[in-house]
Write a protein that holds these residues in place. Structure first.
Motif, PDB file in Angstrom:
ATOM      1  N   LEU A  51       0.799  -1.229   0.000  1.00 14.33           N
ATOM      2  CA  LEU A  51       0.000   0.000   0.000  1.00 14.33           C
ATOM      3  C   LEU A  51       0.831   1.279   0.000  1.00 14.33           C
ATOM      4  N   ILE A  52       1.970   1.260   0.658  1.00 12.43           N
ATOM      5  CA  ILE A  52       2.777   2.475   0.780  1.00 12.43           C
ATOM      6  C   ILE A  52       3.726   2.584  -0.405  1.00 12.43           C
ATOM      7  N   VAL A  53       3.652   3.730  -1.093  1.00 14.13           N
ATOM      8  CA  VAL A  53       4.557   4.011  -2.210  1.00 14.13           C
ATOM      9  C   VAL A  53       5.562   5.052  -1.725  1.00 14.13           C
ATOM     10  N   PRO A  54       6.810   4.689  -1.475  1.00 13.28           N
ATOM     11  CA  PRO A  54       7.782   5.642  -0.933  1.00 13.28           C
ATOM     12  C   PRO A  54       7.900   6.902  -1.792  1.00 13.28           C
ATOM     13  N   GLY A  55       7.764   8.047  -1.133  1.00 12.49           N
ATOM     14  CA  GLY A  55       7.920   9.322  -1.824  1.00 12.49           C
ATOM     15  C   GLY A  55       6.714   9.778  -2.616  1.00 12.49           C
ATOM     16  N   ASP A  56       5.664   8.994  -2.676  1.00 12.03           N
ATOM     17  CA  ASP A  56       4.472   9.358  -3.453  1.00 12.03           C
ATOM     18  C   ASP A  56       3.268   9.384  -2.516  1.00 12.03           C
ATOM     19  N   ALA A  57       2.956  10.582  -1.992  1.00 10.85           N
ATOM     20  CA  ALA A  57       1.877  10.721  -1.026  1.00 10.85           C
ATOM     21  C   ALA A  57       0.515  10.450  -1.646  1.00 10.85           C
ATOM     22  N   THR A  58       0.320  10.913  -2.877  1.00  8.03           N
ATOM     23  CA  THR A  58      -0.982  10.753  -3.528  1.00  8.03           C
ATOM     24  C   THR A  58      -1.290   9.284  -3.789  1.00  8.03           C
ATOM     25  N   ARG A 134     -10.465   9.693   6.321  1.00  6.11           N
ATOM     26  CA  ARG A 134     -11.863   9.357   6.531  1.00  6.11           C
ATOM     27  C   ARG A 134     -12.812  10.524   6.238  1.00  6.11           C
ATOM     28  N   GLY A 135     -12.249  11.684   5.862  1.00  5.77           N
ATOM     29  CA  GLY A 135     -13.080  12.802   5.427  1.00  5.77           C
ATOM     30  C   GLY A 135     -13.882  13.473   6.518  1.00  5.77           C
ATOM     31  N   GLU A 136     -13.370  13.487   7.744  1.00  6.03           N
ATOM     32  CA  GLU A 136     -14.076  14.162   8.838  1.00  6.03           C
ATOM     33  C   GLU A 136     -14.181  15.666   8.547  1.00  6.03           C
ATOM     34  N   SER A 143      -6.232  20.993   2.329  1.00  4.47           N
ATOM     35  CA  SER A 143      -6.499  20.613   0.936  1.00  4.47           C
ATOM     36  C   SER A 143      -6.229  19.124   0.773  1.00  4.47           C
ATOM     37  N   PRO A 144      -6.773  18.481  -0.264  1.00  8.23           N
ATOM     38  CA  PRO A 144      -6.500  17.053  -0.485  1.00  8.23           C
ATOM     39  C   PRO A 144      -5.007  16.754  -0.566  1.00  8.23           C
ATOM     40  N   ASP A 148      -2.914  14.235   1.928  1.00  7.35           N
ATOM     41  CA  ASP A 148      -2.083  13.138   1.419  1.00  7.35           C
ATOM     42  C   ASP A 148      -0.669  13.228   1.972  1.00  7.35           C
ATOM     43  N   ALA A 149      -0.135  14.459   2.032  1.00  5.23           N
ATOM     44  CA  ALA A 149       1.220  14.648   2.552  1.00  5.23           C
ATOM     45  C   ALA A 149       1.286  14.284   4.030  1.00  5.23           C
ATOM     46  N   LEU A 150       0.261  14.651   4.786  1.00  6.63           N
ATOM     47  CA  LEU A 150       0.237  14.319   6.208  1.00  6.63           C
ATOM     48  C   LEU A 150       0.133  12.812   6.423  1.00  6.63           C
ATOM     49  N   VAL A 151      -0.635  12.143   5.575  1.00  2.75           N
ATOM     50  CA  VAL A 151      -0.736  10.682   5.666  1.00  2.75           C
ATOM     51  C   VAL A 151       0.638  10.044   5.506  1.00  2.75           C
ATOM     52  N   LEU A 152       1.365  10.481   4.487  1.00  4.63           N
ATOM     53  CA  LEU A 152       2.696   9.901   4.272  1.00  4.63           C
ATOM     54  C   LEU A 152       3.643  10.274   5.405  1.00  4.63           C
TER      55      LEU A 152
END
Length: 254
Positions: A51-58, A134-136, A143-144, A148-152
């Motif tokens: 699931l995790i793509v290193p360096g690719d947050a999106t 989860r879109g709270e 921003s999206p 995504d950056a925070l997730v990574l």
């Protein structure tokens, strides 16, 4: 090469009940150790690796959203592994305290710090990454792309926490390897293989923080040494349990 004391290894119970044998304790330990390999290997080697793509947050965020249940299963699988690790720490202490109560307690403490403590709390990083996706309503201020950056970022923090725990686990394996080497219940070679695994864990963690350019090499080293050392120990515990008749012994380290 081996040692023993007069102190019993088995778990003592009331006089009217049969005590748990050393072989039984050893085999339970081995089965739990194998469970740890399966569950932790599934989480790290399959779930996060796919699931995790290193360096690719999106791409990473999109993968987690598309396979949320798999991501959640990875979290649960890790928690099972860390819970089993807490039990293994105690059972290894019971098996090896006749060699040295002090060193056996030290080994158990380091293992408890590494996984049941550090690695378990570190799972919050994975859960927070999932919460961001989860879109709270309160997250609409981001921003999206920022989400995504925070997730990574949280997933990267999880990998750092994993390596921090690996330092304590490597130290645990050093002490465990010595205890296995000195114990009359196990062949000395097991102690050497476990100590080799310890070097692998410590090499990976310190390489990542000190010279990250060589981290891929260090990661390969820890995979090989851990598979050889820890699986050898787990399989011995399951198949053999402990030696029935220990060889000549030396005085225990107190």
């Amino acid at each position: 090469m081996a040692t023993t004391t007069a102190e019993p290894v088995g778990v003592e119970q009331t006089p009217n009940k049969r005590p748990i044998s050393t072989k039984t304790i050893a085999r339970i330990t081995g089965l739990l150790y194998l469970l740890i390999f399966v569950t932790a290997g599934f989480s790290e080697g399959f779930v996060r690796a796919s699931l995790i793509v290193p360096g690719d947050a999106t791409a990473t965020a999109a993968n987690i959203v598309a396979a949320e249940q798999l991501f959640r299963l990875g979290i649960a699988s890790d928690l099972i592994a860390f819970s089993a690790d807490a039990v293994v720490a105690v059972l290894l202490y019971v098996l090896l305290r006749p060699v040295s109560r002090t060193l056996a307690l030290m080994a158990a403490s380091l293992r408890l710090i590494a996984h049941p403590a550090i690695a378990s709390i570190n799972m919050l990083n994975q859960y927070m990454a999932l919460q961001l996706l989860r879109g709270e309503e309160y997250l609409t201020v981001f921003s999206p792309e920022q989400i995504d950056a925070l997730v990574l970022l949280f997933l990267t923090a999880h990998s750092y926490g994993y390596l921090i725990g690996g330092i304590f686990f490597g130290l645990h394996l050093i002490v465990l390897g010595y205890l296995l080497y000195r114990s009359s219940l196990f062949p000395a070679i097991l102690g050497g293989l476990v100590a080799l695994a310890a070097i692998g864990y410590l090499t990976e963690s310190f390489t990542f923080f000190l010279i990250p350019a060589y981290e891929p090499v260090a990661a390969t080293i820890v995979i090989v040494t851990a598979v050889v050392g820890e699986i050898a120990l787990a399989l011995y515990l399951v198949v053999k349990g402990v030696r029935t008749e220990p060889p000549a012994t030396r005085e225990a380290v107190q």
